[in-house]
Design a protein around this motif. Structure first.
Motif, PDB file in Angstrom:
ATOM      1  N   ALA A   1      -0.757 -35.615  47.152  1.00 14.07           N
ATOM      2  CA  ALA A   1      -0.495 -37.047  46.991  1.00 14.07           C
ATOM      3  C   ALA A   1      -1.135 -37.566  45.706  1.00 14.07           C
ATOM      4  CB  ALA A   1      -1.029 -37.811  48.201  1.00 14.07           C
ATOM      5  N   MET A   2      -2.354 -37.119  45.416  1.00 16.42           N
ATOM      6  CA  MET A   2      -3.036 -37.524  44.194  1.00 16.42           C
ATOM      7  C   MET A   2      -2.300 -37.000  42.962  1.00 16.42           C
ATOM      8  SD  MET A   2      -7.033 -36.875  43.141  1.00 16.42           S
ATOM      9  CE  MET A   2      -7.569 -37.465  44.753  1.00 16.42           C
ATOM     10  N   GLN A   3      -1.792 -35.770  43.068  1.00 16.12           N
ATOM     11  CA  GLN A   3      -1.023 -35.179  41.972  1.00 16.12           C
ATOM     12  C   GLN A   3       0.219 -36.015  41.669  1.00 16.12           C
ATOM     13  OE1 GLN A   3      -1.683 -31.970  40.402  1.00 16.12           O
ATOM     14  NE2 GLN A   3      -0.118 -32.569  38.929  1.00 16.12           N
TER      15      GLN A   3
ATOM     16  N   MET B   1       6.701 -29.126  41.700  1.00 13.59           N
ATOM     17  CA  MET B   1       6.215 -27.753  41.824  1.00 13.59           C
ATOM     18  C   MET B   1       5.797 -27.135  40.491  1.00 13.59           C
ATOM     19  SD  MET B   1       5.948 -26.815  44.887  1.00 13.59           S
ATOM     20  CE  MET B   1       6.600 -26.461  46.507  1.00 13.59           C
ATOM     21  N   ASN B   2       6.338 -27.633  39.389  1.00 10.95           N
ATOM     22  CA  ASN B   2       6.032 -27.076  38.075  1.00 10.95           C
ATOM     23  C   ASN B   2       4.810 -27.719  37.409  1.00 10.95           C
ATOM     24  OD1 ASN B   2       9.449 -26.951  37.941  1.00 10.95           O
ATOM     25  ND2 ASN B   2       8.278 -25.099  37.568  1.00 10.95           N
ATOM     26  N   GLN B   3       4.249 -28.758  38.024  1.00 14.03           N
ATOM     27  CA  GLN B   3       3.154 -29.469  37.378  1.00 14.03           C
ATOM     28  C   GLN B   3       1.842 -28.699  37.478  1.00 14.03           C
ATOM     29  OE1 GLN B   3       4.086 -32.282  35.684  1.00 14.03           O
ATOM     30  NE2 GLN B   3       6.032 -31.502  36.465  1.00 14.03           N
ATOM     31  N   PRO B   4       1.070 -28.644  36.377  1.00 11.21           N
ATOM     32  CA  PRO B   4      -0.277 -28.052  36.452  1.00 11.21           C
ATOM     33  C   PRO B   4      -1.121 -28.875  37.423  1.00 11.21           C
ATOM     34  CG  PRO B   4       0.405 -28.374  34.166  1.00 11.21           C
ATOM     35  CD  PRO B   4       1.407 -29.096  35.018  1.00 11.21           C
ATOM     36  N   PHE B   5      -1.835 -28.194  38.300  1.00 12.50           N
ATOM     37  CA  PHE B   5      -2.654 -28.870  39.302  1.00 12.50           C
ATOM     38  C   PHE B   5      -3.782 -29.630  38.595  1.00 12.50           C
ATOM     39  CE2 PHE B   5      -5.923 -28.145  42.890  1.00 12.50           C
ATOM     40  CZ  PHE B   5      -5.671 -29.403  43.427  1.00 12.50           C
ATOM     41  N   ILE B   6      -3.934 -30.917  38.882  1.00  9.66           N
ATOM     42  CA  ILE B   6      -4.903 -31.744  38.159  1.00  9.66           C
ATOM     43  C   ILE B   6      -6.348 -31.289  38.365  1.00  9.66           C
ATOM     44  CG2 ILE B   6      -3.484 -33.829  37.975  1.00  9.66           C
ATOM     45  CD1 ILE B   6      -4.814 -34.887  40.484  1.00  9.66           C
ATOM     46  N   ARG B   7      -6.629 -30.639  39.484  1.00 12.41           N
ATOM     47  CA  ARG B   7      -7.997 -30.157  39.732  1.00 12.41           C
ATOM     48  C   ARG B   7      -8.243 -28.775  39.132  1.00 12.41           C
ATOM     49  NH1 ARG B   7     -10.783 -33.362  43.186  1.00 12.41           N
ATOM     50  NH2 ARG B   7      -9.638 -34.670  44.679  1.00 12.41           N
ATOM     51  N   ASN B   8      -7.151 -28.061  38.823  1.00 11.35           N
ATOM     52  CA  ASN B   8      -7.263 -26.723  38.235  1.00 11.35           C
ATOM     53  C   ASN B   8      -5.987 -26.424  37.451  1.00 11.35           C
ATOM     54  OD1 ASN B   8      -7.648 -24.065  37.528  1.00 11.35           O
ATOM     55  ND2 ASN B   8      -7.480 -23.243  39.607  1.00 11.35           N
ATOM     56  N   PRO B   9      -5.924 -26.810  36.174  1.00 12.54           N
ATOM     57  CA  PRO B   9      -4.700 -26.661  35.373  1.00 12.54           C
ATOM     58  C   PRO B   9      -4.252 -25.215  35.143  1.00 12.54           C
ATOM     59  CG  PRO B   9      -6.239 -28.221  34.358  1.00 12.54           C
ATOM     60  CD  PRO B   9      -6.985 -27.529  35.444  1.00 12.54           C
ATOM     61  N   ASP B  10      -5.079 -24.245  35.570  1.00 14.72           N
ATOM     62  CA  ASP B  10      -4.684 -22.838  35.421  1.00 14.72           C
ATOM     63  C   ASP B  10      -3.596 -22.446  36.413  1.00 14.72           C
ATOM     64  OD1 ASP B  10      -6.458 -22.410  33.344  1.00 14.72           O
ATOM     65  OD2 ASP B  10      -8.081 -21.761  34.675  1.00 14.72           O
ATOM     66  N   ILE B  11      -3.396 -23.259  37.441  1.00 11.84           N
ATOM     67  CA  ILE B  11      -2.317 -22.991  38.393  1.00 11.84           C
ATOM     68  C   ILE B  11      -1.430 -24.232  38.493  1.00 11.84           C
ATOM     69  CG2 ILE B  11      -3.703 -21.371  39.749  1.00 11.84           C
ATOM     70  CD1 ILE B  11      -4.042 -23.622  41.839  1.00 11.84           C
TER      71      ILE B  11
ATOM     72  N   ILE C   1       1.487 -26.509  41.047  1.00  9.56           N
ATOM     73  CA  ILE C   1       1.540 -26.929  42.454  1.00  9.56           C
ATOM     74  C   ILE C   1       2.194 -25.868  43.338  1.00  9.56           C
ATOM     75  CG2 ILE C   1       2.451 -28.660  44.057  1.00  9.56           C
ATOM     76  CD1 ILE C   1       0.070 -29.578  42.344  1.00  9.56           C
ATOM     77  N   GLU C   2       3.186 -25.172  42.797  1.00 10.11           N
ATOM     78  CA  GLU C   2       3.807 -24.090  43.579  1.00 10.11           C
ATOM     79  C   GLU C   2       2.783 -23.021  43.939  1.00 10.11           C
ATOM     80  OE1 GLU C   2       7.659 -21.065  43.438  1.00 10.11           O
ATOM     81  OE2 GLU C   2       7.058 -22.142  41.617  1.00 10.11           O
ATOM     82  N   GLU C   3       1.951 -22.642  42.968  1.00  5.94           N
ATOM     83  CA  GLU C   3       0.916 -21.637  43.233  1.00  5.94           C
ATOM     84  C   GLU C   3      -0.140 -22.165  44.198  1.00  5.94           C
ATOM     85  OE1 GLU C   3       0.905 -19.126  39.052  1.00  5.94           O
ATOM     86  OE2 GLU C   3       0.028 -21.140  39.073  1.00  5.94           O
ATOM     87  N   LEU C   4      -0.467 -23.453  44.080  1.00  2.11           N
ATOM     88  CA  LEU C   4      -1.430 -24.064  44.999  1.00  2.11           C
ATOM     89  C   LEU C   4      -0.935 -23.985  46.439  1.00  2.11           C
ATOM     90  CD1 LEU C   4      -4.012 -25.848  45.419  1.00  2.11           C
ATOM     91  CD2 LEU C   4      -2.491 -27.827  45.194  1.00  2.11           C
ATOM     92  N   VAL C   5       0.333 -24.305  46.638  1.00  2.00           N
ATOM     93  CA  VAL C   5       0.909 -24.240  47.992  1.00  2.00           C
ATOM     94  C   VAL C   5       0.900 -22.803  48.507  1.00  2.00           C
ATOM     95  CG1 VAL C   5       3.019 -24.557  49.349  1.00  2.00           C
ATOM     96  CG2 VAL C   5       2.312 -26.316  47.705  1.00  2.00           C
ATOM     97  N   LYS C   6       1.252 -21.852  47.647  1.00  2.00           N
ATOM     98  CA  LYS C   6       1.261 -20.442  48.058  1.00  2.00           C
ATOM     99  C   LYS C   6      -0.136 -19.961  48.453  1.00  2.00           C
ATOM    100  CE  LYS C   6       5.329 -18.826  45.513  1.00  2.00           C
ATOM    101  NZ  LYS C   6       5.813 -17.955  44.423  1.00  2.00           N
ATOM    102  N   GLN C   7      -1.138 -20.418  47.738  1.00  2.00           N
ATOM    103  CA  GLN C   7      -2.508 -20.052  48.085  1.00  2.00           C
ATOM    104  C   GLN C   7      -2.849 -20.520  49.495  1.00  2.00           C
ATOM    105  OE1 GLN C   7      -5.108 -21.634  45.075  1.00  2.00           O
ATOM    106  NE2 GLN C   7      -4.488 -20.152  43.531  1.00  2.00           N
ATOM    107  N   HIS C   8      -2.383 -21.706  49.867  1.00  2.00           N
ATOM    108  CA  HIS C   8      -2.665 -22.230  51.194  1.00  2.00           C
ATOM    109  C   HIS C   8      -1.799 -21.572  52.266  1.00  2.00           C
ATOM    110  CE1 HIS C   8      -4.945 -25.175  48.932  1.00  2.00           C
ATOM    111  NE2 HIS C   8      -5.496 -25.552  50.053  1.00  2.00           N
TER     112      HIS C   8
END
Length: 220
Positions: free
Chosen positions: A100-102, A161-171, A173-180
């Motif tokens: 939501a913050m993203q 899904m293509n946006q760099p995660f604001i807390r960790n730009p190395d990944i 949003i798609e990768e963030l979801v996959k991690q979870h």
């Protein structure tokens, strides 16, 4: 010189881990083509086996909100998982809030992924690029490549899904979801979202009181 990564290498890594094609390609490039190291790196990132869960039904989850400081930007987002048990986990709650913050921070984002972009929007973006002056005189094959590159870049700007995660730009949003997905053991999907900007779509009222009075006098 970096080792050339073949389609066969990518296919092999995908079959062993279940990770996405691009994730496999990146892992092989980082490991210089060494499958075992690539597998280890994917597992550390939580990407291995995440794709295998992506087709499982996810109807539980949360609807959460984020209101930015100043209360001028707000977001509602629905994040789905498979069971109520996972929906209650603090990691799932934090993921929902982070997404939501993203969205609040991503002004250009309109869609979850490229698959959600309507055909008329795709055609519209292609027509814009097709008529740009800097490519009018280029050869057709060159023009097509330029248009494709520019349009794909634009689609990435539009998709969450293509946006760099604001807390960790190395990944992203798609990768963030996959991690979870790997962490919680269930399929997780961003189903829908809405971003609210205070006053968006409203016309600013004119403050020209003198003109208003003049118009009233002329109409009487």
């Amino acid at each position: 010189m970096s080792k050339k990564i073949s389609a066969e290498n990518i296919k092999e890594l995908r079959s062993k881990t279940g990770a996405g094609m691009m994730d496999c390609k990146k892992a092989l490039e980082a490991s210089k083509g060494k499958i075992d190291i690539a597998i280890e790196n994917l597992r550390k990132k939580g990407l291995a086996f995440a794709d295998k869960k992506s087709n499982r039904v996810a109807t539980e989850g949360l609807i959460d909100s984020y209101i930015h400081a100043g209360s001028r930007v707000g977001v509602l987002v629905e994040l789905n998982c498979e069971t109520d048990f996972v929906a209650r986990q603090p990691e799932f709650h934090k993921l929902t809030k982070d997404i939501a913050m993203q969205i609040a921070a991503s002004q250009s984002v309109r869609y979850i992924s490229k698959n959600d972009i309507p055909e008329d929007v795709i055609l519209y973006e292609k027509n814009i690029e097709l008529n740009k002056e800097d490519i009018i005189n280029k050869q057709i094959d060159v023009k097509k490549k330029i248009i494709e590159g520019r349009v794909n870049k634009r689609f990435k700007e539009l998709c969450l899904m293509n946006q760099p995660f604001i807390r960790n730009p190395d990944i992203n949003i798609e990768e963030l979801v996959k991690q979870h997905i790997a962490l919680l053991g269930e399929n997780i999907k961003i189903r829908r979202f809405e971003r609210f900007l205070l006053g968006e779509g409203l016309e600013a009222k004119s403050g020209d009181f003198t003109q208003e009075v003049s118009n009233m006098i002329n109409n009487t």
